[in-house]
Scaffold this active site. Sequence first.
Site, PDB file in Angstrom:
ATOM      1  N   GLN A   1      -1.748  10.033 -13.412  1.00  0.00           N
ATOM      2  CA  GLN A   1      -0.738  10.765 -12.749  1.00  0.00           C
ATOM      3  C   GLN A   1      -0.340  12.106 -13.535  1.00  0.00           C
ATOM      4  O   GLN A   1       0.687  12.209 -14.025  1.00  0.00           O
ATOM      5  CB  GLN A   1       0.697   9.728 -12.699  1.00  0.00           C
ATOM      6  CG  GLN A   1       0.451   8.680 -11.869  1.00  0.00           C
ATOM      7  CD  GLN A   1       0.170   8.979 -10.552  1.00  0.00           C
ATOM      8  OE1 GLN A   1       0.975   9.720  -9.675  1.00  0.00           O
ATOM      9  NE2 GLN A   1      -0.805   8.162  -9.537  1.00  0.00           N
TER      10      GLN A   1
ATOM     11  N   ASP B   1      -7.810   1.199  -9.082  1.00  0.00           N
ATOM     12  CA  ASP B   1      -7.068   2.450  -8.895  1.00  0.00           C
ATOM     13  C   ASP B   1      -5.866   2.320  -8.031  1.00  0.00           C
ATOM     14  O   ASP B   1      -6.033   1.505  -7.371  1.00  0.00           O
ATOM     15  CB  ASP B   1      -7.873   3.503  -8.664  1.00  0.00           C
ATOM     16  CG  ASP B   1      -7.571   4.795  -8.458  1.00  0.00           C
ATOM     17  OD1 ASP B   1      -6.968   5.284  -9.157  1.00  0.00           O
ATOM     18  OD2 ASP B   1      -7.904   5.472  -7.215  1.00  0.00           O
TER      19      ASP B   1
ATOM     20  N   ASP C   1      -4.243   5.431  -6.222  1.00  0.00           N
ATOM     21  CA  ASP C   1      -4.243   6.320  -4.976  1.00  0.00           C
ATOM     22  C   ASP C   1      -5.745   6.603  -4.294  1.00  0.00           C
ATOM     23  O   ASP C   1      -6.628   6.901  -5.136  1.00  0.00           O
ATOM     24  CB  ASP C   1      -3.924   7.890  -5.158  1.00  0.00           C
ATOM     25  CG  ASP C   1      -2.373   7.738  -5.889  1.00  0.00           C
ATOM     26  OD1 ASP C   1      -1.678   6.783  -5.606  1.00  0.00           O
ATOM     27  OD2 ASP C   1      -2.002   8.833  -6.826  1.00  0.00           O
TER      28      ASP C   1
HETATM   29 MG   LIG Z   1      -7.898   7.488  -6.612  1.00  0.00          MG
END
Ligand SMILES: [Mg+2]
Length: 189
Positions: free
Chosen positions: A53, A9, A11
């Site tokens: 996103q 992943d 972020d």
């Molecule tokens: Mg994340």
Amino acid sequence: MSRSAVFLDRDGTLIEEAGYLDRLERLVFYPYTVDAVRALNAAGFAVVLVTNQAGVARGIVREAFVAEAHDHIARRLAAGGARVDGFYYCPHHPDGSVEAFTKRCDCRKPGSGMFVRAAQDLDLDLSRSFAVGDRWHDLEAGRSVGARTILVRTGYGRTEEAAPRGRPAPDAIVDNAIEAVTWILRVAA
Ligand SMILES: [Mg+2]
Ligand SMILES: [Zn+2]
């Protein structure tokens, strides 16, 4: 033979969680980010970044910025001798405000679309692969394709750990991505 992959992943896992990341000034590597990716490269894993996103569908993040951010990440990694083999993002959300991206899709995690596409593009063996993330949906996506799963406590990880989504538990819960890499290298050996 198909390669094993580690699906990371973005972020809160590979880089700091920044809400909706919309400017390069807010893109912050962890101190171990480059080392973690380089160690996976050296061990022969394909490294695949998979990121929801929804900010694109919500009109908060320009789609072009997602590509810009991934170019930036690739350059920073390359400067440290590390490489992501594939960048995948889902720009969709069912409740978006930008019509083109407002839909149900199969790529938004916990959907498996990005994992399946990467497996085709990069010839990956998903059953010998790993998914690392700070949200349960990251791990649900990985588990659904037969990968082993690791929750990191960075980003939303501590909050997620405190609110388990029932069974099955992840294969490991560790403090951060470099510990996840250590765990993967140990079990894959
Ligand atoms: Mg994340
Ligand atoms: Zn999608």
